[in-house]
Write an enzyme that holds these catalytic residues in place. Structure first.
Site, PDB file in Angstrom:
ATOM      1  N   HIS A 146       0.818  -1.215   0.000  1.00  0.00           N
ATOM      2  CA  HIS A 146       0.000   0.000   0.000  1.00  0.00           C
ATOM      3  C   HIS A 146       0.853   1.267   0.000  1.00  0.00           C
ATOM      4  O   HIS A 146       0.456   2.289  -0.528  1.00  0.00           O
ATOM      5  CB  HIS A 146      -1.067  -0.014   1.104  1.00  0.00           C
ATOM      6  CG  HIS A 146      -0.588   0.435   2.429  1.00  0.00           C
ATOM      7  ND1 HIS A 146      -0.302  -0.423   3.452  1.00  0.00           N
ATOM      8  CD2 HIS A 146      -0.310   1.677   2.885  1.00  0.00           C
ATOM      9  CE1 HIS A 146       0.114   0.264   4.478  1.00  0.00           C
ATOM     10  NE2 HIS A 146       0.119   1.542   4.178  1.00  0.00           N
ATOM     11  N   GLU A 158      -9.745 -11.583  -8.161  1.00  0.00           N
ATOM     12  CA  GLU A 158      -8.384 -11.411  -7.649  1.00  0.00           C
ATOM     13  C   GLU A 158      -7.891 -12.591  -6.831  1.00  0.00           C
ATOM     14  O   GLU A 158      -6.838 -12.518  -6.209  1.00  0.00           O
ATOM     15  CB  GLU A 158      -8.254 -10.093  -6.870  1.00  0.00           C
ATOM     16  CG  GLU A 158      -9.260  -9.887  -5.766  1.00  0.00           C
ATOM     17  CD  GLU A 158      -9.101  -8.536  -5.079  1.00  0.00           C
ATOM     18  OE1 GLU A 158      -8.080  -7.859  -5.270  1.00  0.00           O
ATOM     19  OE2 GLU A 158     -10.015  -8.164  -4.325  1.00  0.00           O
ATOM     20  N   ASP A 160      -3.442  -8.880  -6.331  1.00  0.00           N
ATOM     21  CA  ASP A 160      -3.745 -10.022  -5.478  1.00  0.00           C
ATOM     22  C   ASP A 160      -3.752 -11.331  -6.259  1.00  0.00           C
ATOM     23  O   ASP A 160      -3.331 -12.361  -5.743  1.00  0.00           O
ATOM     24  CB  ASP A 160      -5.089  -9.817  -4.767  1.00  0.00           C
ATOM     25  CG  ASP A 160      -4.926  -8.912  -3.566  1.00  0.00           C
ATOM     26  OD1 ASP A 160      -4.001  -9.154  -2.768  1.00  0.00           O
ATOM     27  OD2 ASP A 160      -5.692  -7.946  -3.433  1.00  0.00           O
ATOM     28  N   CYS A 183      -7.566  -3.740 -13.157  1.00  0.00           N
ATOM     29  CA  CYS A 183      -7.165  -2.568 -12.380  1.00  0.00           C
ATOM     30  C   CYS A 183      -5.895  -2.802 -11.558  1.00  0.00           C
ATOM     31  O   CYS A 183      -5.512  -1.962 -10.767  1.00  0.00           O
ATOM     32  CB  CYS A 183      -8.303  -2.103 -11.490  1.00  0.00           C
ATOM     33  SG  CYS A 183      -8.840  -3.350 -10.317  1.00  0.00           S
TER      34      CYS A 183
END
Ligand code: PEP
Ligand code: MG
Length: 581
Positions: A193, A435, A459, A506
């Site tokens: 992140h 994902e 992921d 994405c």
């Protein structure tokens, strides 16, 4: 006089930054300036002795209490800490640094103890565990020394590059207020992140450097080169010049891409591609438009938690969504429901952290166990949906029952709102992230129950290859070029096309020109990437024919290793867009 030092990590956000360094300690505070005048050396030595004394007495108390309540074995941990504080060889090194280098006591403690900790890394495993104890002692002394004079990152007023072991969510929040022009961390991988936030902010970043915080002193000049994934400490004049030149070249390249802003994302043989942006914060919607994106393909709403210490209210959610919708002026906005957990926020707040948070209570699973929180968000999305072209997407869907449950909760919330007389749209498109491999393998079934798929490769790669996306030690194994990953993606695109279900992608994979080329060839027509990556993606799309992309995709199926595939794709992109490398 120090010599220039080059550290190699993982470049996760492009650009070059050349500024003095600020180093964050693990407790989110900047270590104060390191140099002192000769006249202050005595005072620093005194501060050190007082801090050591207070630390010893604190530890003595802790040991006694532990021994009463928990027994001698537990108390022995504190004996080791006390022994460190009595280790004259070690302490003399700290004092000597203050005397010789004229540095602050904080700085000398941090440097000497970190060097000492490193020695444990080289020892047998049972001793390597002692590293944590050394860090603990370091923190204890620093707490005594820094006390009330700590400076938080938000108080930052000069332009700096920031170096940290890893960024906690609250440190990341601090980044936004500060004048941080570049970022480098010891930990982290391409899709952690921290990397995502750095890209969102458009600052150069390198992660996975292992020990950069130990090598840099506060105030050192540091170059962060996010394109090449290197950090250069105390660069010489020639290196600074060379990087200033890189900086200028990058700026020119970006400037040339700006010209594409108002041109369509269409291939050379006339096929239109939809190019959307990923956002984490409402104001990034402006960047999506400025960079020529046609809408928002992924709004990571969990980043709302970054800005508040308390649970966001329905109004907090609603305000954020309305802001995005208004800024997008009628363009599509895909709101993903909360993807909390794993490396995003829940661990720090949980009394008992999970052993395997990425395989644990994250995302939609977390929402199902916190229904109030989930419903609060859904209410806000539905209320906001009447103001724009909104769609909703659920993350980490793993089996069909989860999808049905999520949709049922959405329907319940819709009914509640209607009963309250609140106007909502009934035709909000509902999609899911694909994902996890389980969902990708079952995508034909899922396709019958959703309006669209969004492939989350960050992921999907991690779960297919069993490689933690945020772990620098296995970062080279994290690759979109693995034939199994490619095969799963192909299945999803195919199932989507067969069932007339929209498919977008994405994950970060879509922003890399070589994979964008492959994905075009595999039939993908909608990409959602970080706003700064939109122009380059558009350039790639405008530089190729679908015919050629299909040939590339076909050729890839004949290759059986990720290395071969990655090299082949890079060669192909070099031919159509040499500026990318
Ligand atoms: C992904 O997993 O690819 C994705 C886009 O979502 P996130 O990075 O937020 O997990
Ligand atoms: Mg994800």
């Amino acid at each position: 006089m120090r010599t220039m030092e080059i550290k190699k990590g993982i470049g996760v956000s492009p650009g070059v930054a050349i500024f003095p360094a600020t180093v964050l300690d693990a407790e989110e505070y900047r270590i104060p300036q390191r140099h002192v005048g000769a006249e202050k050396v005595r005072a620093e030595l005194d501060r050190l002795e007082q801090a050591l004394e207070r630390s010893r007495s604190e530890l003595g108390d802790l040991r006694d209490r532990a021994s009463d309540r928990l027994g001698a074995e537990t108390a022995a941990i504190f004996d080791f800490h006390l022994a460190l504080l009595a280790d004259e060889t070690l302490l003399e090194k700290v004092r000597e640094m203050i005397r010789r280098d004229k540095v602050t006591a904080e700085y000398a403690v941090a440097s000497a103890l970190r060097r000492y900790a490193k020695e444990f890394f080289r020892m047998p495993e049972y001793l390597a565990d002692r590293v944590k104890d050394v860090y603990d002692v370091e923190k204890r002394i620093l707490r005594q020394l820094i006390g009330q004079t700590r400076q938080s990152l938000t108080a930052q007023d000069e332009e700096v590059v920031l170096l940290a072991h890893d960024l906690t969510p609250s440190q990341t929040a601090g980044l936004q207020h500060g004048r941080v022009r570049g970022l480098a961390t010891d930990a982290g991988g391409r899709t952690s992140h921290t990397a995502i936030v750095a890209r969102a902010m458009g600052i150069p970043a390198v992660v996975g450097l292992n020990d950069v915080t130990a090598a840099v002193d506060v105030g050192d000049l540091v170059i962060i080169d996010g394109n090449r994934g290197v950090v250069i400490i105390d660069p010489d004049q020639a290196t600074i010049e060379q990087h200033r030149q890189f900086e200028r070249k990058l700026a020119e390249f970006e400037h040339s891409l700006d010209r594409l802003r108002d041109l369509p994302a269409v291939t050379m043989d006339g096929h239109e591609i939809v190019l959307l942006g990923n956002i984490e914060f409402p104001e990034e919607a402006d960047a999506v438009i400025a960079k020529g994106g046609q809408g928002i393909g992924l709004y990571r709403t969990e980043f709302l938690y970054l800005r508040t210490e308390t649970e966001p209210t329905e109004e907090d959610h609603y305000r954020a969504y309305r802001e995005v919708i208004e800024r997008m002026e009628g363009r599509p906005v895909c709101i993903r429901t909360l993807d909390l957990g794993a490396d995003k926020y829940t661990q720090a707040r949980s009394p008992v952290p999970e052993r395997n948070p990425f395989l644990g209570l994250r995302s939609i699973r977390f929402c199902f166990q916190h229904l109030d929180l989930f419903k609060t968000q859904l209410r806000a999305i539905l209320r906001a949906s009447v103001s724009g072209d909104v769609s909703i997407m659920f993350p980490l869907i793993n089996n069909i029952m989860e999808l049905r449950q999520a949709k049922m909760i959405l329907r319940d919330v819709m009914e509640d709102l209607e009963e309250e007389g609140v106007h909502v749209r009934h035709d909000v498109p509902v999609g899911m992230m694909v994902e996890v491999p389980a969902a990708a393998l079952q995508c034909s079934q899922f396709a019958q129950e959703v309006d669209f798929f969004s492939i989350g490769t960050n992921d999907l790669i991690q779960y297919t290859l069993a490689v933690d996306r945020g772990n620098e030690r296995v970062a080279p194994l994290f690759t979109a070029a693995h034939p199994s990953v490619i095969r799963l993606i192909k299945e999803v695109i195919r199932a989507g096309n067969r069932h007339d279900v929209g498919v977008s992608l994405c994950g970060e994979m879509g922003a890399a020109p070589e994979y964008a080329l492959l994905l075009l060839g595999m039939g993908l027509r909608t990409f959602s990437v970080a706003p700064p990556a939109i122009p380059e993606a558009k350039k790639l799309i405008r530089s190729v024919t679908l015919e050629n992309a299909r040939l590339v995709a076909r050729q890839v199926t004949s290759l059986d290793s990720d290395k071969e595939i990655a090299n082949y794709l890079r060669d192909q992109v070099r031919q159509v867009m040499p500026e990318a490398y």
